[in-house]
Design a protein around this motif. Structure first.
Motif, PDB file in Angstrom:
ATOM      1  N   HIS A 188       0.858  -1.177   0.000  1.00 17.20           N
ATOM      2  CA  HIS A 188       0.000   0.000   0.000  1.00 17.20           C
ATOM      3  C   HIS A 188       0.906   1.243   0.000  1.00 17.20           C
ATOM      4  CE1 HIS A 188      -3.601  -2.429   0.912  1.00 17.20           C
ATOM      5  NE2 HIS A 188      -2.735  -3.177   1.581  1.00 17.20           N
ATOM      6  N   PRO A 189       1.103   1.865  -1.157  1.00 17.88           N
ATOM      7  CA  PRO A 189       2.056   2.977  -1.238  1.00 17.88           C
ATOM      8  C   PRO A 189       1.571   4.274  -0.602  1.00 17.88           C
ATOM      9  CG  PRO A 189       0.983   2.675  -3.352  1.00 17.88           C
ATOM     10  CD  PRO A 189       0.533   1.539  -2.473  1.00 17.88           C
ATOM     11  N   VAL A 190       0.271   4.357  -0.312  1.00 17.15           N
ATOM     12  CA  VAL A 190      -0.289   5.534   0.359  1.00 17.15           C
ATOM     13  C   VAL A 190      -0.970   5.062   1.630  1.00 17.15           C
ATOM     14  CG1 VAL A 190      -1.807   7.537   0.163  1.00 17.15           C
ATOM     15  CG2 VAL A 190      -0.703   6.613  -1.887  1.00 17.15           C
ATOM     16  N   GLN A 191      -0.543   5.591   2.758  1.00 21.70           N
ATOM     17  CA  GLN A 191      -1.103   5.168   4.039  1.00 21.70           C
ATOM     18  C   GLN A 191      -1.494   6.377   4.873  1.00 21.70           C
ATOM     19  OE1 GLN A 191       1.353   2.250   6.057  1.00 21.70           O
ATOM     20  NE2 GLN A 191       1.674   1.059   4.206  1.00 21.70           N
ATOM     21  N   ARG A 192      -2.716   6.349   5.375  1.00 25.84           N
ATOM     22  CA  ARG A 192      -3.253   7.429   6.205  1.00 25.84           C
ATOM     23  C   ARG A 192      -3.053   8.798   5.540  1.00 25.84           C
ATOM     24  NH1 ARG A 192      -6.903   5.087   9.554  1.00 25.84           N
ATOM     25  NH2 ARG A 192      -6.018   3.192  10.427  1.00 25.84           N
ATOM     26  N   GLY A 193      -3.300   8.831   4.224  1.00 25.66           N
ATOM     27  CA  GLY A 193      -3.251  10.095   3.508  1.00 25.66           C
ATOM     28  C   GLY A 193      -1.874  10.586   3.141  1.00 25.66           C
ATOM     29  N   THR A 194      -0.844   9.757   3.325  1.00 37.13           N
ATOM     30  CA  THR A 194       0.530  10.165   3.024  1.00 37.13           C
ATOM     31  C   THR A 194       1.187   9.156   2.093  1.00 37.13           C
ATOM     32  OG1 THR A 194       0.762  11.270   5.163  1.00 37.13           O
ATOM     33  CG2 THR A 194       2.792  10.694   4.009  1.00 37.13           C
ATOM     34  N   ILE A 195       1.842   9.646   1.049  1.00 40.73           N
ATOM     35  CA  ILE A 195       2.588   8.762   0.149  1.00 40.73           C
ATOM     36  C   ILE A 195       3.853   8.310   0.862  1.00 40.73           C
ATOM     37  CG2 ILE A 195       3.839   8.589  -2.043  1.00 40.73           C
ATOM     38  CD1 ILE A 195       1.954  10.724  -3.165  1.00 40.73           C
ATOM     39  N   ILE A 196       3.967   7.011   1.102  1.00 43.14           N
ATOM     40  CA  ILE A 196       5.170   6.484   1.759  1.00 43.14           C
ATOM     41  C   ILE A 196       6.091   5.779   0.767  1.00 43.14           C
ATOM     42  CG2 ILE A 196       3.971   6.218   3.971  1.00 43.14           C
ATOM     43  CD1 ILE A 196       3.906   3.177   3.356  1.00 43.14           C
ATOM     44  N   ASP A 197       5.611   5.564  -0.444  1.00 44.93           N
ATOM     45  CA  ASP A 197       6.392   4.886  -1.470  1.00 44.93           C
ATOM     46  C   ASP A 197       6.109   5.562  -2.811  1.00 44.93           C
ATOM     47  OD1 ASP A 197       7.618   3.220  -3.284  1.00 44.93           O
ATOM     48  OD2 ASP A 197       6.514   1.405  -2.715  1.00 44.93           O
ATOM     49  N   ALA A 198       6.953   6.527  -3.160  1.00 40.75           N
ATOM     50  CA  ALA A 198       6.745   7.268  -4.408  1.00 40.75           C
ATOM     51  C   ALA A 198       6.912   6.366  -5.629  1.00 40.75           C
ATOM     52  CB  ALA A 198       7.704   8.451  -4.490  1.00 40.75           C
ATOM     53  N   ASP A 199       7.890   5.468  -5.591  1.00 40.43           N
ATOM     54  CA  ASP A 199       8.091   4.559  -6.715  1.00 40.43           C
ATOM     55  C   ASP A 199       6.875   3.656  -6.911  1.00 40.43           C
ATOM     56  OD1 ASP A 199      10.584   5.601  -7.188  1.00 40.43           O
ATOM     57  OD2 ASP A 199      11.656   4.034  -6.088  1.00 40.43           O
ATOM     58  N   GLY A 200       6.360   3.121  -5.801  1.00 36.23           N
ATOM     59  CA  GLY A 200       5.175   2.263  -5.887  1.00 36.23           C
ATOM     60  C   GLY A 200       3.969   3.032  -6.398  1.00 36.23           C
ATOM     61  N   HIS A 257       3.890  16.223  -1.035  1.00 31.09           N
ATOM     62  CA  HIS A 257       3.807  16.906  -2.329  1.00 31.09           C
ATOM     63  C   HIS A 257       4.984  16.527  -3.221  1.00 31.09           C
ATOM     64  CE1 HIS A 257       0.337  19.527  -1.570  1.00 31.09           C
ATOM     65  NE2 HIS A 257       0.752  19.558  -0.319  1.00 31.09           N
ATOM     66  N   THR A 258       6.176  16.451  -2.628  1.00 31.18           N
ATOM     67  CA  THR A 258       7.355  16.054  -3.393  1.00 31.18           C
ATOM     68  C   THR A 258       7.195  14.643  -3.939  1.00 31.18           C
ATOM     69  OG1 THR A 258       8.790  17.486  -2.070  1.00 31.18           O
ATOM     70  CG2 THR A 258       9.858  15.715  -3.308  1.00 31.18           C
ATOM     71  N   ALA A 259       6.693  13.735  -3.098  1.00 29.73           N
ATOM     72  CA  ALA A 259       6.489  12.348  -3.517  1.00 29.73           C
ATOM     73  C   ALA A 259       5.428  12.264  -4.615  1.00 29.73           C
ATOM     74  CB  ALA A 259       6.087  11.493  -2.315  1.00 29.73           C
ATOM     75  N   ALA A 260       4.393  13.103  -4.514  1.00 32.73           N
ATOM     76  CA  ALA A 260       3.339  13.090  -5.533  1.00 32.73           C
ATOM     77  C   ALA A 260       3.890  13.517  -6.888  1.00 32.73           C
ATOM     78  CB  ALA A 260       2.194  14.003  -5.111  1.00 32.73           C
ATOM     79  N   VAL A 261       4.671  14.578  -6.903  1.00 29.62           N
ATOM     80  CA  VAL A 261       5.259  15.054  -8.159  1.00 29.62           C
ATOM     81  C   VAL A 261       6.200  13.994  -8.723  1.00 29.62           C
ATOM     82  CG1 VAL A 261       6.787  16.784  -9.177  1.00 29.62           C
ATOM     83  CG2 VAL A 261       4.996  17.492  -7.571  1.00 29.62           C
ATOM     84  N   GLU A 262       6.979  13.349  -7.849  1.00 28.16           N
ATOM     85  CA  GLU A 262       7.894  12.295  -8.299  1.00 28.16           C
ATOM     86  C   GLU A 262       7.119  11.140  -8.927  1.00 28.16           C
ATOM     87  OE1 GLU A 262      11.024   9.078  -6.335  1.00 28.16           O
ATOM     88  OE2 GLU A 262      10.585  10.952  -5.271  1.00 28.16           O
ATOM     89  N   ALA A 263       6.035  10.724  -8.269  1.00 29.73           N
ATOM     90  CA  ALA A 263       5.232   9.606  -8.781  1.00 29.73           C
ATOM     91  C   ALA A 263       4.587   9.954 -10.113  1.00 29.73           C
ATOM     92  CB  ALA A 263       4.173   9.228  -7.757  1.00 29.73           C
ATOM     93  N   LEU A 264       4.137  11.201 -10.256  1.00 30.35           N
ATOM     94  CA  LEU A 264       3.477  11.629 -11.487  1.00 30.35           C
ATOM     95  C   LEU A 264       4.445  11.719 -12.654  1.00 30.35           C
ATOM     96  CD1 LEU A 264       1.106  14.378 -10.070  1.00 30.35           C
ATOM     97  CD2 LEU A 264       0.395  12.246 -11.158  1.00 30.35           C
ATOM     98  N   GLY A 265       5.723  11.649 -12.373  1.00 27.97           N
ATOM     99  CA  GLY A 265       6.725  11.721 -13.438  1.00 27.97           C
ATOM    100  C   GLY A 265       6.541  10.655 -14.502  1.00 27.97           C
ATOM    101  N   VAL A 266       5.934   9.524 -14.138  1.00 23.19           N
ATOM    102  CA  VAL A 266       5.732   8.448 -15.119  1.00 23.19           C
ATOM    103  C   VAL A 266       4.764   8.881 -16.220  1.00 23.19           C
ATOM    104  CG1 VAL A 266       6.201   6.646 -13.413  1.00 23.19           C
ATOM    105  CG2 VAL A 266       3.834   7.399 -13.795  1.00 23.19           C
ATOM    106  N   LEU A 267       3.966   9.919 -15.955  1.00 21.84           N
ATOM    107  CA  LEU A 267       2.996  10.410 -16.945  1.00 21.84           C
ATOM    108  C   LEU A 267       3.556  11.565 -17.776  1.00 21.84           C
ATOM    109  CD1 LEU A 267      -0.230  10.375 -14.730  1.00 21.84           C
ATOM    110  CD2 LEU A 267       0.622   8.571 -16.240  1.00 21.84           C
TER     111      LEU A 267
END
Length: 254
Positions: free
Chosen positions: A53-65, A99-109
């Motif tokens: 589960h890469p997002v837990q309690r409203g926080t991205i804990i695994d940007a790659d996932g 926010h940093t993790a979200a931008v990193e994860a969105l990089g795949v798009l």
């Protein structure tokens, strides 16, 4: 299934399609231009043999996932060389790491632009609420519950608790409601009091999966002594709001 007319129009632009994403701890929902249906999938990824589960309690804990999840759900839904405009919802009190993790994860798009929209504000936008008056928004998600006071459409005060509908198997609904009501009363101080009183008289707007639970909305109305207004299709209200936010960028991508 959701009709396309419930989402904002988008200019014909193969190189800058619009994508709206509601990234939740339990489920991720997304809409892309020209589609009639909403993508709705568990927020899980599959490294190796198990799932995480890469997002837990409203926080991205695994940007790659999270990136792998977004690639799996959305990677084939835009033209190969496109640079999409992405609007993504975020919890109202998210820190810089999220926010940093979200931008990193969105990089795949390969986004051209990323618009971050607070979930509570997205719910208000999604139902096209009248934002000329103070509005209290309650977002009861699977893993977190947020309360925010919007004044002129901007978050003036907010609270959140790490408790949501996924906890109702072990936690009584009255405890979730009690904590939600306590967050509201916790905002009753200083210059915000007149705005909050006005918003309470108007009635809180409730979104998220919790708005589909009558025991939660009823108990909340009793605790706050006001009429509670569940959003239409509350589980996708924030996604509709993210899609509405895309309209503000249309003129830049004709």
């Amino acid at each position: 299934m959701l009709s396309a007319h419930r989402f904002p129009a988008w200019p014909v632009c193969r190189r800058c399609p619009g994508i709206a994403i509601d990234l939740g701890s339990a489920r991720t929902r997304a809409w892309t231009q020209g589609r009639r249906s909403v993508i709705d999938a568990p927020t899980v990824t599959f490294p190796g043999r198990g799932l995480t589960h890469p997002v837990q309690r409203g926080t991205i804990i695994d940007a790659d996932g999270t990136g792998r999840l977004l690639e799996r759900l959305l990677g084939g839904r835009t033209p190969r060389l496109a640079r999409p405009v992405v609007a993504i919802t975020t919890p109202v009190l998210s820190d810089r790491r999220h926010h940093t993790a979200a931008v990193e994860a969105l990089g795949v798009l390969r986004p051209r632009t990323v618009l971050s929209v607070e979930s509570v504000r997205a719910i208000a936008l999604g139902v096209r609420a009248d934002l000329s008056r103070p509005l209290l928004v309650v977002d009861v998600g699977a893993h977190i519950t947020e309360v925010a006071l919007l004044v002129d459409g901007v978050v003036s005060a907010a609270r959140r608790t790490a408790l949501g509908t996924s906890d109702l198997d072990t936690t009584p609904s009255r405890e979730l409601v009690a904590q939600t009501a306590a967050m509201v009363t916790g905002m009753l101080h200083g210059s915000r009091v007149p705005y909050l009183v006005d918003a309470l008289e108007r009635g809180p707007l409730v979104g998220g999966g919790g708005a589909l639970r009558p025991e939660v909305t009823y108990q909340l109305s009793v605790r706050l002594n006001t009429c509670v207004r569940p959003a239409p299709q509350p589980h996708i209200a924030a996604l509709r709001g993210a899609a509405e936010a895309l309209r503000s960028t249309r003129s830049h991508h004709h």
